[in-house]
Design a protein around this motif. Sequence first.
Motif, PDB file in Angstrom:
ATOM      1  N   GLU A 121       0.807  -1.308   0.113  1.00  0.00           N
ATOM      2  CA  GLU A 121      -0.061  -0.037   0.035  1.00  0.00           C
ATOM      3  C   GLU A 121       0.913   1.168  -0.114  1.00  0.00           C
ATOM      4  N   LEU A 122       2.051   1.215   0.743  1.00  0.00           N
ATOM      5  CA  LEU A 122       2.678   2.491   0.703  1.00  0.00           C
ATOM      6  C   LEU A 122       3.434   2.762  -0.601  1.00  0.00           C
ATOM      7  N   ILE A 123       4.018   1.667  -1.046  1.00  0.00           N
ATOM      8  CA  ILE A 123       4.673   1.699  -2.283  1.00  0.00           C
ATOM      9  C   ILE A 123       3.752   2.281  -3.199  1.00  0.00           C
ATOM     10  N   ALA A 124       2.396   1.848  -3.310  1.00  0.00           N
ATOM     11  CA  ALA A 124       1.559   1.861  -4.369  1.00  0.00           C
ATOM     12  C   ALA A 124       1.351   3.414  -4.160  1.00  0.00           C
ATOM     13  N   ARG A 125       1.086   3.969  -3.058  1.00  0.00           N
ATOM     14  CA  ARG A 125       0.778   5.667  -2.945  1.00  0.00           C
ATOM     15  C   ARG A 125       1.894   6.578  -3.456  1.00  0.00           C
ATOM     16  N   GLN A 126       3.040   5.733  -2.741  1.00  0.00           N
ATOM     17  CA  GLN A 126       4.234   6.779  -3.285  1.00  0.00           C
ATOM     18  C   GLN A 126       4.455   6.767  -4.848  1.00  0.00           C
ATOM     19  N   LEU A 127       4.368   5.643  -5.304  1.00  0.00           N
ATOM     20  CA  LEU A 127       4.441   5.700  -7.018  1.00  0.00           C
ATOM     21  C   LEU A 127       3.543   6.475  -7.514  1.00  0.00           C
ATOM     22  N   ASP A 128       2.155   6.411  -6.889  1.00  0.00           N
ATOM     23  CA  ASP A 128       1.045   7.321  -7.606  1.00  0.00           C
ATOM     24  C   ASP A 128       1.231   8.471  -7.482  1.00  0.00           C
ATOM     25  N   GLU A 129       2.024   9.179  -6.204  1.00  0.00           N
ATOM     26  CA  GLU A 129       2.211  10.481  -6.230  1.00  0.00           C
ATOM     27  C   GLU A 129       3.339  10.904  -7.231  1.00  0.00           C
ATOM     28  N   GLN A 130       4.216  10.095  -7.615  1.00  0.00           N
ATOM     29  CA  GLN A 130       5.449  10.536  -8.509  1.00  0.00           C
ATOM     30  C   GLN A 130       4.604  10.580  -9.832  1.00  0.00           C
ATOM     31  N   LEU A 131       3.910   9.424 -10.284  1.00  0.00           N
ATOM     32  CA  LEU A 131       3.296   9.400 -11.624  1.00  0.00           C
ATOM     33  C   LEU A 131       2.385  10.703 -11.625  1.00  0.00           C
ATOM     34  N   ALA A 132       1.565  11.249 -10.670  1.00  0.00           N
ATOM     35  CA  ALA A 132       0.697  12.351 -10.911  1.00  0.00           C
ATOM     36  C   ALA A 132       1.396  13.660 -11.040  1.00  0.00           C
ATOM     37  N   ALA A 133       2.665  13.642 -10.565  1.00  0.00           N
ATOM     38  CA  ALA A 133       3.455  15.079 -10.428  1.00  0.00           C
ATOM     39  C   ALA A 133       3.844  15.075 -11.873  1.00  0.00           C
ATOM     40  N   ARG A 134       4.551  13.762 -12.493  1.00  0.00           N
ATOM     41  CA  ARG A 134       5.179  13.888 -13.905  1.00  0.00           C
ATOM     42  C   ARG A 134       4.396  13.694 -15.194  1.00  0.00           C
ATOM     43  N   TYR A 135       3.176  13.053 -15.088  1.00  0.00           N
ATOM     44  CA  TYR A 135       2.359  12.808 -16.172  1.00  0.00           C
ATOM     45  C   TYR A 135       0.829  13.444 -15.934  1.00  0.00           C
ATOM     46  N   PRO A 136       0.492  13.799 -17.131  1.00  0.00           N
ATOM     47  CA  PRO A 136      -0.926  14.508 -17.076  1.00  0.00           C
ATOM     48  C   PRO A 136      -2.069  13.386 -16.671  1.00  0.00           C
ATOM     49  N   VAL A 137      -3.127  13.726 -15.829  1.00  0.00           N
ATOM     50  CA  VAL A 137      -4.061  12.929 -15.559  1.00  0.00           C
ATOM     51  C   VAL A 137      -4.861  12.295 -16.654  1.00  0.00           C
ATOM     52  N   GLY A 138      -4.862  10.842 -16.612  1.00  0.00           N
ATOM     53  CA  GLY A 138      -5.455  10.087 -17.918  1.00  0.00           C
ATOM     54  C   GLY A 138      -4.496   9.638 -18.685  1.00  0.00           C
ATOM     55  N   GLN A 139      -3.349   9.965 -18.858  1.00  0.00           N
ATOM     56  CA  GLN A 139      -2.265   9.524 -19.859  1.00  0.00           C
ATOM     57  C   GLN A 139      -1.818   8.009 -19.566  1.00  0.00           C
ATOM     58  N   ARG A 140      -2.241   7.470 -20.668  1.00  0.00           N
ATOM     59  CA  ARG A 140      -1.843   5.799 -20.506  1.00  0.00           C
ATOM     60  C   ARG A 140      -0.377   5.692 -20.987  1.00  0.00           C
TER      61      ARG A 140
END
Length: 244
Positions: free
Chosen positions: A8-27
């Motif tokens: 769970e922690l790794i998932a939250r941390q990874l999602d934070e990094q993805l959200a900061a780098r890529y537009p919402v909805g980008q595959r």
Amino acid sequence: MRDAVRHELIARQLDEQLAARYPVGQRLRILDVGMGHGAQLLRLARAGHTVTGLEAEPELLKTAREALSGEPAGIRERVRLIEGDGRDTGVHFLPGSFDVVLCHGVLMYVPEPDGLLAGLARMLAPGGLLSLVVRNADALAMRPGLGGDWTGALAAFDSDTYADRYGAPVRADRLGALTATLAGIAAPLHAWYGVRVFTDGVPHDTGLPAADELERLLAAEERAGRTDPYRGVAALLHLCGVRG
């Protein structure tokens, strides 16, 4: 509990990094090296990303395939599973093929990881994210010390190896050394977190608490994992490098 907290922690941390780098909805094109049972791979595929899993252990690959078979067709078509070693990514993929490369819980089983890391960095497109999860060598004395094993704690201060849950000796990594390695492979460290600051010492068979208690536990772990000095003594480190 330990596995649930880690995932769970790794998932939250990874999602934070993805959200900061890529537009919402980008595959995104994601490679999961040493995917194990495929927990993160399936989670990311459900989020809409195209995910390739690379796993050397046939039994783990079989488990991942079985889990994937129970997913809807739209998710299954976004996932590719390959039997192979993370050190051979160049055999399977062209350089720059992925936006994100995950390598979680793998480096401890690789005696000389620099070649593996360089190969993973080459798989990234410019600006791509490399996500590593490693055992923290700077915290190896914490578990035996908190458990009252003073002999084990004293030995751990000067060691970069430990016994995994099956008793096999494996490696741990230090933040400073990995920071230098990531800079050397043109994927310098962008962010890092601690994982399992408070719950690393619980017995392996400890179950999950009630939902409200679990949420408080995760909130405390999540905050500690991004706060000094706590994150420096976490059992695991989650490092995120960005390809230059």
